[in-house]
Enzyme design. Sequence first.
Site, PDB file in Angstrom:
ATOM      1  N   ASP A  64       0.780  -1.304   0.084  1.00 57.55           N
ATOM      2  CA  ASP A  64      -0.060   0.191   0.045  1.00 57.55           C
ATOM      3  C   ASP A  64       0.908   1.340  -0.109  1.00 57.55           C
ATOM      4  O   ASP A  64       0.389   2.281  -0.382  1.00 57.55           O
ATOM      5  CB  ASP A  64      -0.845   0.077   1.346  1.00 57.55           C
ATOM      6  CG  ASP A  64      -0.175  -0.168   2.569  1.00 57.55           C
ATOM      7  OD1 ASP A  64       0.972  -0.287   2.442  1.00 57.55           O
ATOM      8  OD2 ASP A  64      -1.084  -0.186   3.614  1.00 57.55           O
ATOM      9  N   HIS A  65       2.243   1.263   0.402  1.00 58.14           N
ATOM     10  CA  HIS A  65       2.879   2.368   0.686  1.00 58.14           C
ATOM     11  C   HIS A  65       3.663   2.725  -0.793  1.00 58.14           C
ATOM     12  O   HIS A  65       3.641   3.752  -1.366  1.00 58.14           O
ATOM     13  CB  HIS A  65       3.884   2.249   1.588  1.00 58.14           C
ATOM     14  CG  HIS A  65       3.677   2.362   3.018  1.00 58.14           C
ATOM     15  ND1 HIS A  65       2.628   1.517   3.577  1.00 58.14           N
ATOM     16  CD2 HIS A  65       3.878   3.180   3.969  1.00 58.14           C
ATOM     17  CE1 HIS A  65       2.181   1.801   4.716  1.00 58.14           C
ATOM     18  NE2 HIS A  65       3.040   2.827   4.937  1.00 58.14           N
ATOM     19  N   ASP A 119       3.992  -1.439  11.280  1.00 59.61           N
ATOM     20  CA  ASP A 119       3.337  -0.024  10.887  1.00 59.61           C
ATOM     21  C   ASP A 119       2.639   0.576  12.328  1.00 59.61           C
ATOM     22  O   ASP A 119       2.117  -0.079  12.910  1.00 59.61           O
ATOM     23  CB  ASP A 119       2.470   0.039   9.689  1.00 59.61           C
ATOM     24  CG  ASP A 119       2.222   1.206   9.067  1.00 59.61           C
ATOM     25  OD1 ASP A 119       2.635   1.592   8.293  1.00 59.61           O
ATOM     26  OD2 ASP A 119       1.528   2.174  10.019  1.00 59.61           O
ATOM     27  N   ARG A 379      -0.478  12.529  10.478  1.00 60.21           N
ATOM     28  CA  ARG A 379       0.598  13.182  10.807  1.00 60.21           C
ATOM     29  C   ARG A 379       1.016  14.524   9.669  1.00 60.21           C
ATOM     30  O   ARG A 379       0.882  14.661   8.549  1.00 60.21           O
ATOM     31  CB  ARG A 379       1.763  12.203  10.394  1.00 60.21           C
ATOM     32  CG  ARG A 379       1.852  11.168  11.390  1.00 60.21           C
ATOM     33  CD  ARG A 379       3.081  10.388  11.377  1.00 60.21           C
ATOM     34  NE  ARG A 379       3.046   9.430  12.491  1.00 60.21           N
ATOM     35  CZ  ARG A 379       3.363   8.059  12.400  1.00 60.21           C
ATOM     36  NH1 ARG A 379       3.784   7.624  11.422  1.00 60.21           N
ATOM     37  NH2 ARG A 379       3.203   7.443  13.457  1.00 60.21           N
ATOM     38  N   SER A 533       6.622   6.955  12.959  1.00 61.99           N
ATOM     39  CA  SER A 533       6.739   5.790  12.273  1.00 61.99           C
ATOM     40  C   SER A 533       7.444   4.515  13.122  1.00 61.99           C
ATOM     41  O   SER A 533       8.159   4.658  14.063  1.00 61.99           O
ATOM     42  CB  SER A 533       7.412   5.827  10.859  1.00 61.99           C
ATOM     43  OG  SER A 533       7.713   4.773  10.601  1.00 61.99           O
ATOM     44  N   ARG A 535       9.182   2.611  11.201  1.00 64.80           N
ATOM     45  CA  ARG A 535      10.312   2.283  10.322  1.00 64.80           C
ATOM     46  C   ARG A 535      11.621   1.809  10.930  1.00 64.80           C
ATOM     47  O   ARG A 535      12.105   2.707  11.597  1.00 64.80           O
ATOM     48  CB  ARG A 535      10.399   3.262   9.092  1.00 64.80           C
ATOM     49  CG  ARG A 535      10.983   4.648   9.583  1.00 64.80           C
ATOM     50  CD  ARG A 535      10.900   5.749   8.589  1.00 64.80           C
ATOM     51  NE  ARG A 535       9.470   5.915   8.276  1.00 64.80           N
ATOM     52  CZ  ARG A 535       9.145   7.360   7.835  1.00 64.80           C
ATOM     53  NH1 ARG A 535       9.896   8.254   7.548  1.00 64.80           N
ATOM     54  NH2 ARG A 535       7.736   7.652   7.498  1.00 64.80           N
TER      55      ARG A 535
END
Length: 644
Positions: A64-65, A119, A379, A533, A535
Amino acid sequence: MAQTLAYKILQKHLVDGELVPGKEIGIRIDQTLTQDATGTMAYLQFEALGLKKVKTKRSVSYVDHNTLQSGFENADDHQYLQSVASKYGIYFSRPGNGICHQVHLERFSVPGWTLLGSDSHTPTSGGLGMIAIGAGGLDVAVAMGGGPFYLPCPRVVGVKLTGKLRPWVAAKDIILKVLQVLTVKGGVGNIIEYFGPGVATLSVPERATITNMGAELGATTSIFPTDKMAMKYLEAQGREKVFKEIAPDEGAEYDKVVEIDLSKLEPLIAKPHSPDNVVPVREVAGTPVCQVCIGSCTNSSLSDLNLVGAVLEGEVIAPNLSMTISPGSKQVFNMISKDGSLTNMIASGARILESACGPCIGMGQSPSSTGVSVRSFNRNFVGRSGTKDAQVYLASPETCVASAIKGKITDPRKLGEFPKLKTRKKYITDDSGILKPSRKPDQVEVIRGPNIASLPTSGPMPDSITSKVLLVLGDNITTDHIMPAGAKILPLRSNIPKISEFVYYYVDETFATRAKEAGASAVIGGDNYGQGSSREHAALAPMYLGLRFVLAKSFARIHKTNLVNFGIIPLEFADSADYDRIKQDDMLRIDNVPKMLKEGADLTVKNQTQGYEFKAKYDLSVRQTEILRAGGLLNYTKKRSKDE
Ligand code: MIC
Ligand code: SF4
């Protein structure tokens, strides 16, 4: 003792430790989710564990990213993800099928179960009574392998909802209110549990908007109980079988209670550049807007888009702005196309994007220079939109669509009567975008295109560390500062050597070059270092560049764990006054590191450049200090499986 809902679920899943706030616990994970931008690393790490199949009840891999395919990179990632999922027993949600959190809520969430996702917005499924937690990819890989997920046992903050929202006031305004009260640091170490009579007035997608953006509080997760509303939602999804009524015990005590009377709320908006910079919309009304974006995992449900479609009926968006709409999932897209909402959107001049993260993570639609963009997202950190000096505001779909029609920030109550919305008893459920894993996994070959680079590794912790200070930073540094995303950098997520060139790129372009020259380096931070995030690239890429420790006043939960997982020590100032003395380029030396970590003793940091010493502490479990001594979680896990 009467227990909160959060503790009841944690208790059922507890495999290590005790439910004592602040103490480390290990919990069993029922489901995992990954998305493509963190998923490639998670699956490379899973492969490195050498298992044949995931051991969870359900694992899902979403794309999706990275869906802007302007080169081979993203397409390479998708092929790798699809093949690796098929081989190891993982469901695969194809690009176009929707944003991971929206689809997971719709098709996979189960009340009372645990979900770990790579995520930070994984808590979205808390809207349906899950303990759903965001983590780094490596933690998710370990959970897929059947290992517990370790976390500091959270406290539980109760948010008591009373009353009922008035027309034009939305679920987004509830979470913006909570952010205004608790701030972006207020949730650190806490689960936010919603209770009280106001809960029954909120639908599951509304609850999911709230739990989703609970990530911006720094909270471990957020959760709602399940009730008739939850049953209705599951019935509409054709998944009523998984319904279970779950609630806190009568008289459950919370560590703290925040009370919100829904009937007193008004439309709110977060001003640049932080989600907790919240004011009533009327305070900034009239500000000219160049862009409006509706979508993201926070606000892209059917009810959100039905409202937008209804408001846009017969309207044209203002000439001074551009408006985009991204439906959260194929399911939502399909339904708005059937019920006429999409027709109204197209006719209004809105630009319809695919069901994906898109502008939320800077994958296209960067605003014009200094432009004001009003978004239904979660965000608004500096530069995240792709335009460094853009002014991004966060608001409800109601406020967004009102602003799109008027061309300036507008309180939606100015639009007059609230439109009558159609409701559906049954959603259109079509799971053709979700591929089941192969029945013959031995025959599946994992496809690794040139964008899939191998995993960088690190050795055990050296005895002494001498590091050059590359940056001295302030409070609330986000992972978007550390490892930016956007259309240029996000496609490099599977290639650490390449993406590492962009570490701190928008803070200081010379960072990567200076890090390589220094060999071993350190970064100094203020409070809440690493918010945002999940990440792990914000730890992995700095590790690749030689970052040995971060010395800060305090850390955000997920990033702190990611640092440990990659062998970087998250150190805190024993005396915060020492923060003011350190300068960029100072050389810091710490001796006997593994020994001190083993003893749990404070470390002595020698500032060789300025000639003084000070103490640094760390708030880590014994297990985490062992991970650090091993040089990271992968080394630690491999070593343990060898020892067993
Ligand atoms: C985000 O919203 O910042 C992201 C992009 O979804 C991240 C994950 C990532 O960086 O890949 C998140 O929230 O964890
Ligand atoms: Fe995607 Fe944005 Fe949600 Fe992150 S916050 S998962 S980028 S939609």
